[in-house]
Structures are given as structure tokens and as C-alpha cells.
Design an enzyme around this catalytic site. Structure first.
Site, PDB file in Angstrom:
ATOM      1  N   THR A 154      89.478  12.488  -8.271  1.00  0.00           N
ATOM      2  CA  THR A 154      88.924  12.167  -6.990  1.00  0.00           C
ATOM      3  C   THR A 154      89.877  11.012  -6.557  1.00  0.00           C
ATOM      4  O   THR A 154      90.470  10.418  -7.310  1.00  0.00           O
ATOM      5  CB  THR A 154      87.636  11.735  -7.099  1.00  0.00           C
ATOM      6  OG1 THR A 154      86.684  12.798  -7.495  1.00  0.00           O
ATOM      7  CG2 THR A 154      86.816  11.488  -5.605  1.00  0.00           C
ATOM      8  N   ARG A 182      79.260  24.715  -6.238  1.00  0.00           N
ATOM      9  CA  ARG A 182      79.212  23.499  -6.900  1.00  0.00           C
ATOM     10  C   ARG A 182      79.377  22.287  -6.039  1.00  0.00           C
ATOM     11  O   ARG A 182      80.293  22.248  -5.422  1.00  0.00           O
ATOM     12  CB  ARG A 182      79.871  23.340  -8.201  1.00  0.00           C
ATOM     13  CG  ARG A 182      79.511  22.131  -8.990  1.00  0.00           C
ATOM     14  CD  ARG A 182      80.631  21.142  -8.835  1.00  0.00           C
ATOM     15  NE  ARG A 182      80.599  19.893  -9.695  1.00  0.00           N
ATOM     16  CZ  ARG A 182      81.566  18.829  -9.631  1.00  0.00           C
ATOM     17  NH1 ARG A 182      82.334  19.017  -8.812  1.00  0.00           N
ATOM     18  NH2 ARG A 182      81.263  17.744 -10.249  1.00  0.00           N
ATOM     19  N   SER A 184      80.058  18.314  -5.323  1.00  0.00           N
ATOM     20  CA  SER A 184      80.508  16.934  -6.148  1.00  0.00           C
ATOM     21  C   SER A 184      79.780  15.748  -5.377  1.00  0.00           C
ATOM     22  O   SER A 184      78.997  16.066  -4.516  1.00  0.00           O
ATOM     23  CB  SER A 184      82.009  16.672  -6.020  1.00  0.00           C
ATOM     24  OG  SER A 184      82.369  16.285  -4.703  1.00  0.00           O
ATOM     25  N   ASP A 185      80.141  14.680  -6.061  1.00  0.00           N
ATOM     26  CA  ASP A 185      79.339  13.406  -5.578  1.00  0.00           C
ATOM     27  C   ASP A 185      80.046  12.823  -4.269  1.00  0.00           C
ATOM     28  O   ASP A 185      79.560  11.884  -3.631  1.00  0.00           O
ATOM     29  CB  ASP A 185      79.382  12.346  -6.637  1.00  0.00           C
ATOM     30  CG  ASP A 185      80.812  11.929  -7.023  1.00  0.00           C
ATOM     31  OD1 ASP A 185      81.274  10.773  -6.542  1.00  0.00           O
ATOM     32  OD2 ASP A 185      81.396  12.773  -7.668  1.00  0.00           O
ATOM     33  N   THR A 203      84.813   7.777  -8.700  1.00  0.00           N
ATOM     34  CA  THR A 203      85.445   8.958  -9.285  1.00  0.00           C
ATOM     35  C   THR A 203      84.808   9.357 -10.759  1.00  0.00           C
ATOM     36  O   THR A 203      84.067   8.296 -11.324  1.00  0.00           O
ATOM     37  CB  THR A 203      86.933   8.707  -9.182  1.00  0.00           C
ATOM     38  OG1 THR A 203      87.580   9.941  -9.828  1.00  0.00           O
ATOM     39  CG2 THR A 203      87.452   7.555 -10.237  1.00  0.00           C
TER      40      THR A 203
END
Length: 280
Positions: A154, A182, A184-185, A203
Site C-alpha cells: 500500500t 474483497r 481492503s483497509d 499499510t
């Protein structure tokens, strides 16, 4: 005025010393360019600019060079947050744009500020973002060989400008080979959060960062009076209880910068106009 950037994790097991040096040089160059930009621009504009430079460098898993998902498609996510307004905007699983962070930034003016999938792509097209494939040959080879970098890629930037305003931006190409859909954050407040007291970009493994609410916890603790270092220590201690894999960068309202990772080595660089710090 200060800023700090990150470019995911470096692993001695799957990357050469040549790549390590290339990332060190790249991060230092991008940090310097972004700091020069910060001289005449807000923290909000600067973090988007810095992340776009990281997206344009195929050394990192964001924008150009993003990982390929299990169905052979690249889907990217990015978010930006203004510490002054405490507004976040972002895109989730967007395809075929060069700089997801600029689409995220464009969304800040909308009432609906977080868009996903096809809706995000339609919005980008309607607002002048050209169709662009971010796939590189190396990612296709990795995909075809069913390799995986461990999901640790990231990029992000945190900045404080001359008016003391904070902002953060984060972008990712995913972890590679994930189930389509999916999330991600990076486009959530767990991985990208700012207010007038502190700004944090994360990250690592998105599921761990979301489970720990890492960025939000750090910012909230600083807001409540904890020092930046202590906020990191407590939050990363909690991350240990789930054996979480994460790294984070931050700046507080007083210009203090801090970074920490749960496993070696998050690649980062910071610059305050006089002194560089680059991962080793």
C-alpha cells in the site's frame, strides 16, 4: 511543514537489495518533490499529489504495478481525508484508472463520497479520467506463476501544512490473488484517518488493520491527550494480540512525526525541509 510517506513493506525473502535501494531512492525523491509542492499548497492537495507519484512508480503496489486478483483483474482502492473538515472520500475496487487517489479526491465535493466497483469507474469516466491499464509485465508473470507478495503493499502520505492543517491519503492495488470483491483497509477509517489533532496512514494486511481499527485508534488517542508515541505503542500492543501485520505513519498537530511496524520492514521516508529519514 512536514510530510511522511510509505510504500508498503520490504521483505528480504522476496525482494533483492537492488529493489531495496531503488525504493530508498524513489521514496526520498518523492518525499522531496512532495515537500516542495507543500510550500505553496495545502496538506490536502499535497497528500493527493504525493500518493499519485507513488501510484505512478511501478515499484509499489498501487496504481501502476497493482496486484492482480484471483480472476485475473486489477481492482484498486484509495482514500483521502481532510483533517480540518474530517471528511473522507474514496474509491473501492475501481478498475482501469491511472490514479485512483485523484478520483477519491474528486469525490470530496460530492454528497456520496465513497464509491465502489463499476459505480466508481462510471464516476471517473464522467469526470474526465481516461481509461488506463495499470498492469505491468511483472505482475502478470507473478499472477501466472501463482506467486503472492503476502498482501503487504500500500502507499500513503501524511502532511501538515504551513497553516498547521493535517491531511492523509492512502492507495493500494490489493494483496494479490484475493477473492473478487474483497475490500481492503485503505479506503476505510481503519487504514486512513485524520482530524485536526493527528493524521495516520496504514499499510499491511487489511483484515488485521480493520480488526484493530488501527488508524482510528491512534488518532482518537492523540485527540484524547495521549502522546503520538504512546498512542502508537498502545495500538500496536493491541495489534499483537491478533498477531496483526501492519505499519503506520503519522503526524500530530504539533508537527511530531512517528512510524512503527509490527514486522520488518515498512518502507518509508520523511522530510521536514532540512532532514530526510529513509527506511534502512
Amino acid at each position: 511543514m512536514k510530510l511522511i510517506i510509505h510504500g508498503g513493506f520490504f521483505s528480504e525473502s522476496d525482494q533483492s537489495n537492488e529493489v531495496k535501494v531503488a525504493k530508498q531512492n524513489s521514496l526520498k525523491s518523492i518525499a522531496q518533490k512532495a515537500f516542495e509542492y507543500l510550500q505553496n499548497n495545502s496538506a490536502f492537495d499535497t497528500v493527493a499529489y504525493a500518493v499519485s507519484l507513488l501510484e505512478d512508480d511501478e515499484l509499489y503496489n498501487a496504481g501502476i504495478g497493482s496486484q492482480i486478483q484471483s480472476d485475473g483483474v486489477i481492482r484498486m482502492s484509495a482514500a483521502i481525508m481532510d483533517g480540518e473538515t474530517q471528511k473522507l472520500s474514496g474509491v473501492i475496487n475501481i478498475q482501469d484508472v491511472k490514479n485512483p487517489i485523484f478520483v477519491a479526491k474528486e469525490l470530496m465535493k460530492e454528497d456520496d463520497r465513497v464509491l465502489g466497483g463499476n459505480g466508481a469507474k462510471i464516476y471517473a469516466t464522467e469526470h474526465g479520467f481516461e481509461n488506463f491499464s495499470t498492469e505491468i509485465t511483472q505482475r502478470r508473470k507473478e499472477y501466472e506463476a501463482k506467486l503472492n507478495n503476502g498482501g503487504k503493499g500500500t502507499v500513503g502520505c501524511v502532511a501538515i501544512d504551513k497553516n498547521g492543517k493535517l491531511a492523509v491519503a492512502t492507495s493500494t492495488g490489493g494483496k494479490g490473488f484475493e477473492i473478487p470483491g474483497r475490500i481492503s483497509d485503505s479506503a476505510t477509517v481503519a487504514g486512513n484517518y485524520a482530524n485536526s489533532f493527528c493524521a495516520v496512514s496504514c499499510t499491511g494486511v487489511g483484515e488485521d488493520i480493520v480488526s484493530n481499527a488501527t488508524a482510528t485508534k491512534i488518532v482518537t488517542r492523540v485527540t484524547d491527550g495521549m502522546s503520538l508515541e504512546n498512542a502508537f505503542t498502545k495500538t500496536f500492543d493491541e495489534l499483537k494480540t491478533i498477531d496483526g501485520f501492519a505499519g503506520a505513519i503519522a503526524i500530530d498537530k504539533n508537527g511530531n512525526m512517528y512510524h512503527q511496524d509490527s514486522y520488518p520492514t515498512m518502507v518509508f521516508a520523511s522530510f521536514d525541509g532540512e532532514k530526510f529519514e529513509v527506511f534502512s
